[in-house]
Design an enzyme around this catalytic site. Structure first.
Site, PDB file in Angstrom:
ATOM      1  N   ASP A   1       0.837  -1.201   0.000  1.00 47.27           N
ATOM      2  CA  ASP A   1       0.000   0.000   0.000  1.00 47.27           C
ATOM      3  C   ASP A   1       0.874   1.253   0.000  1.00 47.27           C
ATOM      4  OD1 ASP A   1       0.882  -0.136   2.614  1.00 47.27           O
ATOM      5  OD2 ASP A   1      -1.110  -0.160   3.527  1.00 47.27           O
ATOM      6  N   SER A   2       2.203   1.055   0.012  1.00 50.42           N
ATOM      7  CA  SER A   2       3.144   2.152  -0.221  1.00 50.42           C
ATOM      8  C   SER A   2       2.965   2.720  -1.623  1.00 50.42           C
ATOM      9  CB  SER A   2       4.592   1.675  -0.029  1.00 50.42           C
ATOM     10  OG  SER A   2       4.807   0.441  -0.695  1.00 50.42           O
TER      11      SER A   2
ATOM     12  N   LYS B   1      -1.360  -9.364   2.924  1.00 45.97           N
ATOM     13  CA  LYS B   1      -0.677  -8.893   4.131  1.00 45.97           C
ATOM     14  C   LYS B   1      -1.579  -7.931   4.891  1.00 45.97           C
ATOM     15  CE  LYS B   1       2.984  -6.035   4.042  1.00 45.97           C
ATOM     16  NZ  LYS B   1       2.526  -4.878   4.867  1.00 45.97           N
TER      17      LYS B   1
ATOM     18  N   GLU C   1       8.648  -4.233  11.107  1.00 43.29           N
ATOM     19  CA  GLU C   1       9.103  -2.938  10.602  1.00 43.29           C
ATOM     20  C   GLU C   1       9.590  -2.024  11.713  1.00 43.29           C
ATOM     21  OE1 GLU C   1       7.691   0.830   7.792  1.00 43.29           O
ATOM     22  OE2 GLU C   1       6.442  -0.972   7.914  1.00 43.29           O
TER      23      GLU C   1
END
Length: 273
Positions: free
Chosen positions: A53-54, A122, A191
């Site tokens: 979704d980046s 994800k 992350e």
């Protein structure tokens, strides 16, 4: 030049990723959002391609990942899947498509799988979304978890700084990781958390961890392709290694093209019919 290419051309599956962890083989993961780029990434031997979704930031210019829609993620995932032969293609479920309730989460997950033909999804979060995770897994859809800095929660965090530095948040992350594994997730992205914490989680889990800013003890690593190729400017976190400066290369090439057009040097006699 071909030394980095992977000889094993078999399609990567979730089962093979778990095998790679067991065998001590590192997992290489990179984002892609379009057909042309994904074709190159897959051809180079990538294990996992993340349709992140980046894309909200990289492709659409949004400040956060929150605005990207389900339709837009499906569009990007379909393009990547068409280009991919070997890599496992994982698609992010965008913000708002699985947080409301498990039923809505399953409905949206099924739609992504049916329309994009990607291999897995994800989701960001731990115990808060575990019921939804279970329901999606029950529908036969593989899930990769995502803990630590979860960009979809950026407004709650209020900062992109390192997560789980304090003991309470670290213990919750460990608990969340075990909950995701117990539910049936095939892997977890970690992350921007302390390397020692990521190492502990990696050792405790039987499923692979993929780090981004989480140190070298993770079972694999992931980066955003535009960042590692040097196409983005003004974003230089500690964990980012730039493997090229394509922004400079592209600017020079485009500038040269403009100059040739203005000077009537392009097209020449050999470049016309």
């Amino acid at each position: 030049m071909a030394g980095y290419l992977v000889e094993d051309k078999r399609k990567v599956t979730t089962h093979r990723l778990i095998q790679m962890k067991q065998e001590g083989k590192k997992i290489a993961m990179l984002t892609s959002y379009d057909y042309t780029t994904a074709q190159i990434v897959d051809g180079a031997g990538m294990d996992v391609i993340l349709v992140g979704d980046s894309a909200s930031n990289v492709m659409a210019g949004n400040v956060t990942t929150l605005p990207i829609t389900l339709d837009q993620m499906i569009y990007h995932a379909k393009a990547v899947v068409r280009a991919t032969q070997r890599a496992l293609v994982v698609c992010d479920m965008p913000f708002g498509t699985y947080q409301v309730n498990p039923t809505e989460g399953v409905t949206n997950a099924i739609r992504i799988m049916k329309e994009s033909h990607c291999d897995a999804l994800k989701l960001e979060g731990g115990v808060e979304i575990i019921d939804t995770v279970r329901k999606i897994l029950d529908a036969g859809i593989p899930i990769m978890g995502h803990l630590g800095l979860t960009p979809q929660s950026i407004n709650k965090f209020g900062t992109y700084s390192v997560r789980a530095k304090e003991e309470a948040e670290a213990e919750k992350l460990i608990s969340d990781a075990h909950a995701l594994e117990d539910a049936g997730c095939f892997g977890i992205v970690l992350e921007k958390i302390p390397a020692k914490l990521a190492e502990r989680v990696t050792k405790e889990l039987t499923i692979p961890t993929v780090g981004i800013g989480a140190g070298g003890a993770c079972d694999g690593q992931v980066l955003v392709i535009a960042d590692m190729l040097g196409m983005t400017k003004g974003f230089s976190p500690k964990f980012l290694r730039r493997y090229a400066e394509l922004g400079t290369v592209m600017t020079d090439a485009i500038g040269h093209y403009i100059q040739d057009v203005k000077n009537c040097d392009f097209p020449n006699e050999n470049e016309q019919y």
